[in-house]
Design a protein around this motif. Structure first.
Motif, short mmCIF file in Angstrom:
data_model
loop_
_atom_site.label_atom_id
_atom_site.label_comp_id
_atom_site.label_asym_id
_atom_site.label_seq_id
_atom_site.Cartn_x
_atom_site.Cartn_y
_atom_site.Cartn_z
N THR A 162 -1.97 -5.58 -5.35
CA THR A 162 -0.72 -4.87 -5.70
C THR A 162 0.05 -5.66 -6.77
N HIS A 198 7.23 -7.22 0.66
CA HIS A 198 5.95 -6.80 0.10
C HIS A 198 6.15 -5.56 -0.77
N SER A 200 0.55 -10.21 -1.28
CA SER A 200 0.40 -11.19 -0.19
C SER A 200 0.30 -12.62 -0.72
#
Ligand code: 13P
Ligand code: SF4
Length: 304
Positions: free
Chosen positions: A216, A26, A43
């Motif tokens: 992100t 991640h 994710s």
């Protein structure tokens, strides 16, 4: 400055090849973990990678719900989490039992669960979403009453974007709430030409001050495209490593140095090596739960 342990890295990469493993990390992982990963992402991207890999073993450098999502999608693969204690406190704010109780109070509501939730909670839900596709998922549920779990702030953000009223579970991310509106306001005064990008897990008062609200992965795509040379980043600070590495000419300013997810930092190179040596810790969702949870995850992947 610490230097990477080349011997350890070589051993790890050799064992990875022997085990026919893929390492997924991640965006919040330590820099040295990002550097040895086969793929670094958000994710949604990580679950898509897990679903399409032909590796036999997936070493998930992230937190427990992410490894569970990989197990839901890939029952025939061995999914390893190098530290079994890497959890997500927000995911723990809703349990299957508490959700079943709320569902009895709202019998007509469609349950949308943020991917930051346990497999048991996903099994109780109708559709899943991540921060990258939450708006699209909600838009696909036209005219229906919605219960959104567990992140009240992501839910609130999506509600303002879509104009849909939703029942919001009172969960939150203890890392993102540390970012205060005053942090963004102060940095904007200090860097008047900078763009402020924030994660939708931030409080609404922080989101209101942002130029962009992004997952992100969205942040990593935005950084090279924007003309801004300085970017204020309102999310967990691990992402700064990747942003700087991929955009060496730009300045990245963490909105708060306190936004550190201790769970994400539990994964280290040593633990990845041990994980491959011992084939531990395996994360395997029991089949009865997996099949129900997969319905919600598959629905999300079709909306993307
Ligand atoms: P992303 O899906 O944007 O990577 O976020 C995951 C997460 O845990 C944020 O705290
Ligand atoms: Fe969970 Fe927050 Fe850590 Fe993301 S940053 S894994 S939401 S505690």
């Amino acid at each position: 400055m610490t230097f990477p342990d080349t011997e350890l890295i070589e051993k790890l990469l050799q064992l990875k090849r022997q085990r026919k493993a893929v390492i997924l990390a991640h965006n919040y992982q330590l820099g040295e973990v990002q550097d040895i990963a086969d793929f670094v992402g958000d994710s949604l991207e990580l679950s898509q990678k897990a679903a399409e890999t032909d590796a036999e073993v997936i070493v998930f450098c992230g937190v427990h719900f992410m490894a569970e999502t990989a197990s839901i999608l890939c029952p025939d693969k061995v999914v390893l989490l190098p530290d079994i204690h890497a959890g997500c406190p927000m995911a723990d704010m809703v349990t299957a039992e508490s959700l079943r109780k709320r569902k009895r109070e709202l019998p007509d509501a469609i349950v949308v669960c943020y991917v930051n939730s346990s497999a048991e909670v996903k099994a109780e839900s109708d559709v899943c979403c991540t921060s990258a596709n939450a708006v699209k998922v909600i838009e696909s549920l036209e005219g229906k009453e919605i219960l959104f779990v567990p992140d009240q702030y992501l839910g609130h953000y999506v509600s303002t974007k879509t104009g849909r009223e939703m029942h919001l579970w009172p969960g939150f991310c203890p890392v993102h709430v540390r970012i205060q509106p005053g942090d963004i306001a102060r940095l904007k005064r200090e860097y008047p030409r900078a763009k402020a990008i924030v994660h939708p897990e931030c409080r609404p008062e922080v989101v209101a001050l942002a130029d962009e609200v992004l997952s992100t992965g969205g942040m990593c795509r935005f950084a090279p495209k924007t003309e801004a040379e300085a970017i204020i980043v309102g999310t967990e600070i691990g992402i700064i490593y990747r942003l700087r590495k991929e955009n060496p000419g730009k300045k990245f300013i963490p909105a708060s140095e306190q936004a550190i997810c201790p769970d994400m930092k539990l994964i280290t190179l040593e633990k990845i090596l041990w994980s491959l040596e011992e084939m531990a810790f395996e994360v395997k969702v029991p089949e009865a739960i997996r099949l129900r949870a997969k319905v919600a995850v598959d629905k999300m992947l079709r909306v993307v």
